[in-house]
Design an enzyme around this catalytic site. Structure first.
Site, PDB file in Angstrom:
ATOM      1  N   HIS A   1      13.890  73.913  52.652  1.00 26.10           N
ATOM      2  CA  HIS A   1      13.877  75.224  52.003  1.00 26.10           C
ATOM      3  C   HIS A   1      14.111  75.043  50.511  1.00 26.10           C
ATOM      4  O   HIS A   1      15.055  74.356  50.100  1.00 26.10           O
ATOM      5  CB  HIS A   1      14.963  76.116  52.594  1.00 26.10           C
ATOM      6  CG  HIS A   1      15.118  77.423  51.876  1.00 26.10           C
ATOM      7  ND1 HIS A   1      16.262  77.767  51.179  1.00 26.10           N
ATOM      8  CD2 HIS A   1      14.268  78.469  51.726  1.00 26.10           C
ATOM      9  CE1 HIS A   1      16.114  78.967  50.651  1.00 26.10           C
ATOM     10  NE2 HIS A   1      14.916  79.412  50.960  1.00 26.10           N
ATOM     11  N   SER A   2      13.252  75.638  49.685  1.00 29.31           N
ATOM     12  CA  SER A   2      13.425  75.647  48.235  1.00 29.31           C
ATOM     13  C   SER A   2      13.547  74.213  47.710  1.00 29.31           C
ATOM     14  O   SER A   2      12.655  73.391  47.912  1.00 29.31           O
ATOM     15  CB  SER A   2      14.621  76.524  47.879  1.00 29.31           C
ATOM     16  OG  SER A   2      14.597  76.911  46.543  1.00 29.31           O
TER      17      SER A   2
END
Length: 226
Positions: free
Chosen positions: A64-65
């Protein structure tokens, strides 16, 4: 046994993935959620590599990210999932690709030791703006300080070049520009788009679990094309 490794982003903790991990484990999936915050991208990548190496078979890695930069440098995965995540090419970093939105940049507060924290109210708007308020509040409470420089780290390899991958664009993201996500998604094997904010694992964990279960049931994660 089906295996998944969940890799969080900057300022986050493994606990942010608690609902996703619990649902996957309840369905018989082995789940690892390594703690990052090791001080550099290289150290964070080594921590995730160790988790992958400890598993009995190739796993799906979800980043994520900033976690996308981490999984990009890891070898031995069966499939990569980039969730509103950075997909660096050789020589690129998350910061160099565009980094944080103006709202997220406004939320960053420097500390006396060079670390940074996020202003709670602005962090809630940027990261969890589409989540139910109680869930957003809990997620903000879990955020921690971030050591400097991780977002400027450059992965030593680009695993998406030889590993099947799925990119999930979060179309209502207020932390990472959805148009930047779409450009990075063009580097991946498969692209999905969800009408969510930056952190669907908080507000809509069933979406994340459903995608991972779909991939585990398919030939994708074994390195095959459908």
């Amino acid at each position: 046994m089906a295996t998944v490794v969940l890799v969080h982003g900057l300022y986050h903790r493994p606990e942010h993935f608690a609902e996703v991990a619990e649902r996957l484990r309840a369905s018989g999936v082995e789940v690892a959620v390594p703690e990052l915050h090791r001080g550099s991208l290289l150290a964070d990548t080594a921590a995730v590599q160790a988790a992958v190496d400890a598993l009995r078979e190739p796993a799906i890695l979800l980043g994520h990210s900033y976690g996308g930069s981490v999984i990009t440098g890891v070898s031995g995965a069966g499939h990569l999932v980039y969730l509103a995540a950075f997909v660096p090419e050789a020589g690129e970093s998350a910061a160099g690709l565009g980094g944080a939105s103006s709202l997220l940049q406004e939320a960053i507060r420097p500390g006396p030791d060079g670390s940074t924290r996020l202003c709670p109210d602005l962090a809630a708007a940027a990261l969890y703006g589409d989540c139910p308020p109680p869930l957003a509040a809990r997620a903000v409470d879990l955020l921690r300080a971030q050591a400097p420089g991780c977002g400027r780290g450059v992965p030593e390899r680009q695993s998406w070049k030889d590993t099947p991958s799925t990119y999930v664009v979060c179309a209502r993201d207020r932390a990472v520009d959805p148009d930047l996500q779409r450009r990075m998604a063009s580097r991946c094997t498969d692209v999905r788009e969800w009408r969510t904010g930056h952190s669907p694992f908080v507000g809509q964990p069933r979406l994340v679990v459903g995608l991972l279960q779909e991939l585990l049931a398919s030939a994708f994660w074994r390195g095959e094309r459908i």
